[in-house]
Scaffold this motif. Structure first.
Motif, PDB file in Angstrom:
ATOM      1  N   ASP A  56       7.884  13.960  35.083  1.00 13.80           N
ATOM      2  CA  ASP A  56       6.667  13.820  34.381  1.00 13.80           C
ATOM      3  C   ASP A  56       5.247  13.039  35.181  1.00 13.80           C
ATOM      4  N   ASP A  57       6.297  12.122  35.592  1.00 21.04           N
ATOM      5  CA  ASP A  57       5.560  10.954  36.755  1.00 21.04           C
ATOM      6  C   ASP A  57       4.888  11.139  38.158  1.00 21.04           C
ATOM      7  N   ASP A  60       1.955  13.719  37.337  1.00 22.97           N
ATOM      8  CA  ASP A  60       0.617  12.860  36.801  1.00 22.97           C
ATOM      9  C   ASP A  60      -0.160  12.618  37.235  1.00 22.97           C
TER      10      ASP A  60
END
Length: 78
Positions: A56-57, A60
């Motif tokens: 997710d990082d 993102d």
């Protein structure tokens, strides 16, 4: 110190000059930061800060400012 390391990681991974690495620099707004370069940048950041970013990082991380926010979750202070 962390700001210099972050700038150096972007410079090395994307082939930019120091002055182009600002909080306003955003993914896909310059030709040097495309999807392939993004993965090179992620590897560079992980090596530089001795961390393992979660998926997710990685997804993102859309700007230098966002990179700082994400890295702060891994106890990197700016």
């Amino acid at each position: 110190m962390s700001q210099q390391k972050l700038t150096a990681a972007f410079v090395h991974a994307l082939g930019l000059t120091d002055d182009k690495v600002t909080d306003d620099l955003t993914y896909n707004t310059i030709p040097e930061w495309d999807s392939t370069a993004h993965m090179i940048l992620i590897a560079e950041l992980e090596d530089t800060f001795d961390i393992m970013l979660d998926t997710d990082d990685i997804i993102d991380m859309s700007s230098v400012a966002e990179a700082k926010r994400i890295l702060a979750k891994y106890n990197v202070q700016f």
